[in-house]
Design a protein around this motif. Structure first.
Motif, mmCIF file in Angstrom:
data_model
loop_
_atom_site.group_PDB
_atom_site.id
_atom_site.type_symbol
_atom_site.label_atom_id
_atom_site.label_comp_id
_atom_site.label_asym_id
_atom_site.label_seq_id
_atom_site.Cartn_x
_atom_site.Cartn_y
_atom_site.Cartn_z
ATOM 1 N N GLU A 170 2.695 2.747 -0.153
ATOM 2 C CA GLU A 170 1.298 2.333 -0.148
ATOM 3 C C GLU A 170 1.169 0.831 0.078
ATOM 4 O OE1 GLU A 170 -0.260 5.776 -3.298
ATOM 5 O OE2 GLU A 170 -0.350 3.648 -3.835
ATOM 6 N N VAL A 171 2.041 0.067 -0.563
ATOM 7 C CA VAL A 171 2.023 -1.387 -0.370
ATOM 8 C C VAL A 171 2.370 -1.721 1.074
ATOM 9 C CG1 VAL A 171 3.119 -3.558 -1.060
ATOM 10 C CG2 VAL A 171 2.560 -1.838 -2.794
ATOM 11 N N ASP A 172 3.355 -1.050 1.612
ATOM 12 C CA ASP A 172 3.767 -1.258 2.994
ATOM 13 C C ASP A 172 2.591 -1.037 3.956
ATOM 14 O OD1 ASP A 172 5.553 -1.721 5.149
ATOM 15 O OD2 ASP A 172 5.950 0.432 5.335
ATOM 16 N N ALA A 173 1.873 0.065 3.761
ATOM 17 C CA ALA A 173 0.737 0.374 4.624
ATOM 18 C C ALA A 173 -0.363 -0.673 4.474
ATOM 19 C CB ALA A 173 0.208 1.765 4.300
ATOM 20 N N ALA A 174 -0.620 -1.110 3.235
ATOM 21 C CA ALA A 174 -1.666 -2.098 2.998
ATOM 22 C C ALA A 174 -1.340 -3.436 3.659
ATOM 23 C CB ALA A 174 -1.867 -2.293 1.493
ATOM 24 N N LEU A 175 -0.054 -3.745 3.788
ATOM 25 C CA LEU A 175 0.378 -5.004 4.413
ATOM 26 C C LEU A 175 0.558 -4.871 5.924
ATOM 27 C CD1 LEU A 175 2.956 -6.368 1.800
ATOM 28 C CD2 LEU A 175 0.513 -6.833 1.985
ATOM 29 N N GLY A 176 0.274 -3.697 6.467
ATOM 30 C CA GLY A 176 0.405 -3.507 7.915
ATOM 31 C C GLY A 176 1.822 -3.274 8.374
ATOM 32 N N ARG A 177 2.672 -2.752 7.497
ATOM 33 C CA ARG A 177 4.072 -2.452 7.806
ATOM 34 C C ARG A 177 4.783 -3.669 8.432
ATOM 35 N NH1 ARG A 177 1.279 2.261 8.118
ATOM 36 N NH2 ARG A 177 2.203 3.952 6.887
ATOM 37 N N PRO A 178 4.989 -4.700 7.609
ATOM 38 C CA PRO A 178 5.620 -5.933 8.110
ATOM 39 C C PRO A 178 7.083 -5.707 8.485
ATOM 40 C CG PRO A 178 5.467 -5.976 5.730
ATOM 41 C CD PRO A 178 4.703 -4.758 6.166
ATOM 42 N N PRO A 179 7.657 -6.602 9.290
ATOM 43 C CA PRO A 179 9.059 -6.444 9.683
ATOM 44 C C PRO A 179 10.036 -6.520 8.515
ATOM 45 C CG PRO A 179 8.163 -8.540 10.461
ATOM 46 C CD PRO A 179 7.014 -7.747 9.962
ATOM 47 N N VAL A 180 9.661 -7.238 7.461
ATOM 48 C CA VAL A 180 10.477 -7.304 6.242
ATOM 49 C C VAL A 180 9.570 -7.010 5.056
ATOM 50 C CG1 VAL A 180 11.934 -8.722 4.756
ATOM 51 C CG2 VAL A 180 12.067 -9.001 7.242
ATOM 52 N N LEU A 181 9.962 -6.024 4.256
ATOM 53 C CA LEU A 181 9.200 -5.635 3.069
ATOM 54 C C LEU A 181 10.085 -5.801 1.848
ATOM 55 C CD1 LEU A 181 6.538 -4.279 1.982
ATOM 56 C CD2 LEU A 181 7.803 -2.115 2.108
ATOM 57 N N ASP A 182 9.591 -6.528 0.860
ATOM 58 C CA ASP A 182 10.376 -6.786 -0.354
ATOM 59 C C ASP A 182 10.156 -5.715 -1.411
ATOM 60 O OD1 ASP A 182 11.776 -9.322 0.045
ATOM 61 O OD2 ASP A 182 9.776 -10.229 0.139
ATOM 62 N N LEU A 183 11.238 -5.362 -2.086
ATOM 63 C CA LEU A 183 11.179 -4.672 -3.373
ATOM 64 C C LEU A 183 11.980 -5.518 -4.348
ATOM 65 C CD1 LEU A 183 10.614 -2.363 -5.362
ATOM 66 C CD2 LEU A 183 12.711 -1.253 -4.521
ATOM 67 N N VAL A 184 11.312 -6.022 -5.373
ATOM 68 C CA VAL A 184 11.966 -6.845 -6.385
ATOM 69 C C VAL A 184 11.939 -6.074 -7.700
ATOM 70 C CG1 VAL A 184 11.932 -9.022 -7.655
ATOM 71 C CG2 VAL A 184 11.304 -8.976 -5.228
ATOM 72 N N ASP A 185 13.125 -5.773 -8.232
ATOM 73 C CA ASP A 185 13.277 -5.021 -9.476
ATOM 74 C C ASP A 185 13.580 -6.011 -10.598
ATOM 75 O OD1 ASP A 185 13.766 -3.190 -11.472
ATOM 76 O OD2 ASP A 185 15.651 -2.448 -10.616
ATOM 77 N N MET A 186 12.574 -6.271 -11.445
ATOM 78 C CA MET A 186 12.738 -7.239 -12.528
ATOM 79 C C MET A 186 13.465 -6.600 -13.704
ATOM 80 S SD MET A 186 11.467 -10.053 -11.441
ATOM 81 C CE MET A 186 11.651 -10.904 -13.009
ATOM 82 N N GLY A 187 14.438 -7.335 -14.267
ATOM 83 C CA GLY A 187 15.222 -6.791 -15.375
ATOM 84 C C GLY A 187 15.947 -5.540 -14.942
ATOM 85 N N ALA A 188 16.715 -5.659 -13.865
ATOM 86 C CA ALA A 188 17.271 -4.489 -13.174
ATOM 87 C C ALA A 188 18.293 -3.711 -13.992
ATOM 88 C CB ALA A 188 17.899 -4.932 -11.846
ATOM 89 N N GLY A 189 18.884 -4.334 -15.019
ATOM 90 C CA GLY A 189 19.832 -3.603 -15.870
ATOM 91 C C GLY A 189 21.075 -3.175 -15.118
#
Length: 320
Positions: free
Chosen positions: A49-68
């Motif tokens: 959903e975030v990807d679509a809202a941003l117009g499917r950019p060439p680089v999309l971040d996923l940042v996992d905080m406190g990844a364990g």
């Protein structure tokens, strides 16, 4: 030596040889990530959903905080369809060392990147941001000091003006003996993520309570080997407390966030397709093994959205 709970917790969790620098959380408590792969699938849908809202950019971040142990970051990457996986830049943020089995495509760093275009996902991260504990006395609120070796407490000085203002707005103490955890450091931690979110969405998932229903005795607790234990800040256990997500939301808005949604994990995951519905009984006759697999999956999903368990978690979502 008597110190504040915030300082004692910081040392116990993140100081030299601290709990989170030597332990993997999965050994001590079960999170939604480990309860079912359905959780990672839901995060992937949210990422889409975030990807679509941003117009499917060439680089999309996923940042996992406190990844364990990195399970969420790796699972989302492995589940992503090739078209998305090729554009996905996955970053696991954790102070502990990189686990040996984490996919090499996942960057492992100690702090959130300066600029994020995509999704920041903080699952049970804010609850481990150390906070001070305060108790109302006949002379007003006082910080509680703790002996890190025993967990014994005694009253200390009054909180500073900023903390007193936070308490009055977000956790007013009306009766002598009432306790609170001062959530201002968590507000600041959350705002620091929003500032680094150039475009996209940030989500915090944690046990939470609203301003009109704070626990009178506070929520400070320890965890060790899968069981709740007294919160002794000697480095032998996790030290955690529930999160005032409503206060974090206000801090995020001050930092530039918009489109704030504050809901429960039950409602958030149901919107993302996690329903926990049992398979039709007819499948048991037509495909017994398939029925058992589907039944197991339904049980896992039901645990994730159980209103008396994981489904009670708060979900805070904010966009920029």
């Amino acid at each position: 030596m008597w110190v504040t709970w915030r300082e004692a917790t910081r040392r116990a969790l993140y100081g030299d040889g601290g709990f989170y620098l030597r332990e993997r959380p999965v050994r001590h408590f079960r999170t939604s990530v480990h309860a079912s792969p359905a959780f990672a699938e839901a995060v992937l849908r949210l990422l889409g959903e975030v990807d679509a809202a941003l117009g499917r950019p060439p680089v999309l971040d996923l940042v996992d905080m406190g990844a364990g142990d990195g399970v969420l970051a790796v699972s989302v990457l492995e589940l992503a369809p090739p078209e998305l996986a090729d554009r996905l830049r996955v970053t696991a943020v954790d102070l502990s060392s990189r686990p040996e089995d984490v996919d090499e495509r996942v960057a492992w760093v100690p702090a959130v990147p300066d600029e994020v275009h995509g999704l920041i996902f903080a699952n049970e991260w804010l609850d481990n941001v150390p906070v001070d504990v305060v108790e109302r006395t006949p002379s007003g609120p006082r910080l509680l000091l703790v002996d890190p070796a025993t967990g014994e407490e005694r009253p200390g000085p009054a909180p500073d003006e900023r903390d007193l203002a936070w308490l009055e707005r977000w956790w007013p103490l009306r009766a002598v003996g009432d306790r609170a955890e001062i959530g201002r450091p968590r507000d600041e931690a959350w705002a620091s993520l929003i500032v680094r979110l150039a475009r996209g969405t940030a989500v915090a998932v944690d046990y939470a309570h609203p301003v009109d229903d704070r626990p009178g005795a506070g929520s400070l607790v320890g965890y060790r080997n899968g069981a709740a234990v007294p919160p002794v800040p000697d480095g032998s256990c996790d030290i955690t407390a529930h999160v005032a997500l409503d206060a974090c939301a206000a801090a995020g808005e001050r930092a530039g966030a918009r489109d704030t949604t504050l809901t429960t994990q039950r409602e958030a995951l149901r919107r993302l397709g996690v329903g926990g519905a049992r398979p039709p009984l007819a499948l048991a006759h037509a495909d017994p093994r398939g029925y058992l697999r589907a039944l197991g999956r339904a049980s896992e999903e039901a645990e994730l959205i159980d209103p008396a368990g994981l489904g009670r978690f708060g979900w805070l979502s904010q966009s920029r």
